[in-house]
Enzyme design. Structure first.
Site: not given
Ligand code: ATR
Length: 281
Positions: A69, A90, A106, A131, A133-134, A219
């Protein structure tokens, strides 16, 4: 002679278990769109060549999944504002002038699953995102667009959470903290955007974080409930959901971008949910 169907694909590594070909196949059937959609294993170092070859060969659109991604974000000629901010793409679409548009569906997929499928009202709510992150970066913007009262990003490595909060602050009331700061706090929605469920782990969350009507959302998804979904149930969440609905909704947004037709997601989510329950025994 009928024209060959327009071609679409998902690139990722690994790709064998991707549900995207099945989801887009169901959308195509339901909306009578003549498309083909396949999964293709693509390593990061092959990514740029594979994308250009796909479009040069007449392909119309691509989905990109882990670990591609961020590379898709770099490769796109033009990006939507939400993709630009999320630093991950994405969905790639071939534009009329031959350039490649990058979108990230997303976050809007998550919001659609929360608000449309589960009628969880995010306006004025207190949201905790775990979290940094990506996965987290992809959902913060669309969540802030829902006008929550506050959105807190908690992460093991606190400075990563602080970095994301700083980047998104102009969009809404977002802040960051460490897990030790959570005790005594209450949230209407807790979203797990860490990779913990993939290894059956759980972030270090204290009990009692949810309000009486609060919900949990992971997720990640699997055939069996994830560790975080099970935690949410123990915490008496109103809903404790995994990411299957988001997966179908992000696919529907990509389908809409490519085809200009909005598929019905409910029957597809129900079908995939029934299939996984069967396969989990
Ligand atoms: P992705 O792009 O899927 O978000 P990532 O960038 O590797 O993947 O981020 C993984 C996230 O899961 C991070 O927020 C990570 O926390 P750190 O930034 O502190 O590494 C989080 N994570 C992974 N394992 C964890 C664990 N056991 N407990 C808490 N957080 C965890």
């Amino acid at each position: 002679m009928t024209a060959a169907p327009d071609r679409y694909a998902v690139f990722g590594q690994p790709i064998a278990h991707s549900k995207s070909p099945r989801i887009h196949g169901l959308f195509a059937e339901q909306t009578a769109q003549a498309i083909s959609y396949t999964g293709q294993e693509v390593a990061p170092e092959q990514f740029a060549d594979a994308v250009h070859a796909f479009f040069a060969d007449g392909g119309k659109g691509l989905n990109c999944t882990v670990p591609l991604k961020e590379l898709a974000w770099q490769l796109a000629d033009r990006k939507t504002p939400r993709a630009e901010l999320s630093r991950a793409v994405n969905t790639l679409a071939l534009e009329k002038d031959g350039s490649i548009l990058g979108e990230n569906t997303d976050g809007i997929g998550l919001v659609a699953d929360l608000t449309r499928n589960h009628e969880i009202d995010l306006v004025g709510s207190r949201i905790l995102v775990i979290g940094a992150g990506g996965a987290s970066r992809g959902i913060i913007g669309p969540l802030l667009e829902q006008s929550p009262e506050s959105l807190v990003i908690v992460n093991r490595t606190v400075f990563r959470a602080r970095q994301i909060a700083d980047e998104f602050r102009r969009l809404g009331p977002v802040s960051s903290c460490g897990f030790e700061d959570l005790r005594g706090q209450h949230y209407d929605l807790i979203i797990n955007a860490t990779s913990t469920s993939l290894s059956n782990q759980l972030p270090p969350l204290p009990d009692g974080l949810l309000t009486d009507t609060g919900s949990c959302y992971d997720l990640a998804y699997g055939n069996a409930p994830t560790t975080f979904v099970l935690w949410g149930r123990e915490q008496h969440a109103r809903y404790s959901l995994d990411g299957l609905g988001m997966l179908v909704e992000q696919a529907a947004e990509a389908f809409y971008l490519w085809r200009g037709v909005r598929p019905e997601t409910r029957p597809v989510i129900d079908l995939l949910d029934a299939e996984r329950k069967n396969s989990a025994g």
